[in-house]
Design a protein around this motif. Structure first.
Motif, PDB file in Angstrom:
ATOM      1  N   ALA B  79       0.832  -1.209   0.000  1.00 41.29           N
ATOM      2  CA  ALA B  79       0.000   0.000   0.000  1.00 41.29           C
ATOM      3  C   ALA B  79       0.864   1.256   0.000  1.00 41.29           C
ATOM      4  O   ALA B  79       0.825   2.064   0.925  1.00 41.29           O
ATOM      5  N   THR B  80       1.628   1.402  -1.065  1.00 37.85           N
ATOM      6  CA  THR B  80       2.604   2.486  -1.155  1.00 37.85           C
ATOM      7  C   THR B  80       1.949   3.850  -0.972  1.00 37.85           C
ATOM      8  O   THR B  80       0.886   4.129  -1.540  1.00 37.85           O
ATOM      9  N   GLN B  81       2.612   4.688  -0.198  1.00 39.98           N
ATOM     10  CA  GLN B  81       2.102   6.019   0.136  1.00 39.98           C
ATOM     11  C   GLN B  81       3.037   7.094  -0.415  1.00 39.98           C
ATOM     12  O   GLN B  81       4.211   6.816  -0.696  1.00 39.98           O
ATOM     13  N   PRO B  82       2.562   8.328  -0.551  1.00 38.14           N
ATOM     14  CA  PRO B  82       3.440   9.401  -1.036  1.00 38.14           C
ATOM     15  C   PRO B  82       4.718   9.541  -0.227  1.00 38.14           C
ATOM     16  O   PRO B  82       5.782   9.845  -0.775  1.00 38.14           O
ATOM     17  N   GLY B  83       4.653   9.301   1.063  1.00 35.18           N
ATOM     18  CA  GLY B  83       5.839   9.387   1.910  1.00 35.18           C
ATOM     19  C   GLY B  83       6.878   8.305   1.644  1.00 35.18           C
ATOM     20  O   GLY B  83       7.984   8.374   2.169  1.00 35.18           O
ATOM     21  N   ASP B  84       6.507   7.333   0.830  1.00 33.63           N
ATOM     22  CA  ASP B  84       7.463   6.285   0.457  1.00 33.63           C
ATOM     23  C   ASP B  84       8.349   6.706  -0.710  1.00 33.63           C
ATOM     24  O   ASP B  84       9.290   5.979  -1.048  1.00 33.63           O
ATOM     25  N   SER B  85       8.065   7.830  -1.317  1.00 33.12           N
ATOM     26  CA  SER B  85       8.904   8.322  -2.405  1.00 33.12           C
ATOM     27  C   SER B  85      10.298   8.630  -1.864  1.00 33.12           C
ATOM     28  O   SER B  85      10.448   9.446  -0.937  1.00 33.12           O
TER      29      SER B  85
END
Lengths: 113, 111
Positions: B79-85
């Protein structure tokens, strides 16, 4: 976050001048490391320390020296800076020598003109 | 010695999808592996590690898989999130306390 402070965070200096970067830790870890990070090369080990006054060379140690007089401080010195030493420098610490993660500071961006 | 390579230098993923980042290493004697995340202007941040006596290890939203037969490890982010960038590195130990780092995969999360 691991208690690692690098100073300065940014520095611009001229070719031929001496430069010292400081890494300070509050974790009382025995092992400390200096890396440089450059585009296309990733992180490369410069020097490391396995105790007070105990240091050894990494893969890119030419032109660099280190000192560790206290557990909490590890200094990296460029005796006579060259433009090829422009880089981002990271300090890391670890609790053990094997099977223990290294934790990194936020780096020093060094520009040598 | 040890060389570490990543399969893809960049990965673009839709927010909410799962991400998989791959890494290959060269020395079959390598016995400890770490994944790091590096955000712009910061140092590498420890995510998860795995020892060679394990095939899989799970953390919060992350799973590392180790295939010693083909000398490959992967990092899965659920569940990749923007903060994983960020840029993700694998790092490999070889019988001492020196790490060999891969070049990094830049993960960009699309909204």
């Amino acid at each position: 976050d691991a208690g690692i402070t690098q100073s300065p965070r940014h520095k611009v200096t001229e070719t031929g001048t001496p430069v010292t970067l400081r890494c300070h830790q509050t974790e009382n870890h025995r092992y400390m490391y200096w890396y440089r990070q450059d585009p296309g090369h990733g992180l490369r080990l410069i020097h490391y320390s396995y105790g007070v006054k105990d240091t050894d060379k990494g893969e890119v140690s030419d032109g660099y020296s280190v000192s560790r007089s206290k557990t909490e401080d590890f200094l990296l010195t460029l005796e006579s800076a060259t433009s090829s030493q422009t880089s981002v420098y990271f300090c890391a610490i670890s609790a053990g020598s094997r099977n223990q993660p290294q934790h990194f500071g936020d780096g020093t961006r060094l520009s040598i003109l | 010695g040890e060389s570490v390579g990543l399969h893809l230098p960049t990965l673009s993923v839709q927010e909410g999808d799962n991400s998989i980042i791959n890494c290959a290493y060269s020395n079959s004697a390598s016995d400890y592996f770490i994944w790091y995340k590096q955000e712009s202007g910061k140092g590498p941040q420890f995510i998860i590690d795995i020892r060679s006596n394990m095939d899989k290890r799970q953390g919060q939203r992350v799973t590392v898989l180790l295939n010693k037969t083909v000398k490959h490890l992967s990092l899965q982010i659920a569940a990749t999130q923007p903060g994983d960038s960020a840029v993700y590195f694998c790092a490999v130990f070889l019988n001492d306390y020196k790490l060999s780092f891969g070049a990094g995969t830049t993960v960009t999360v699309r909204a």
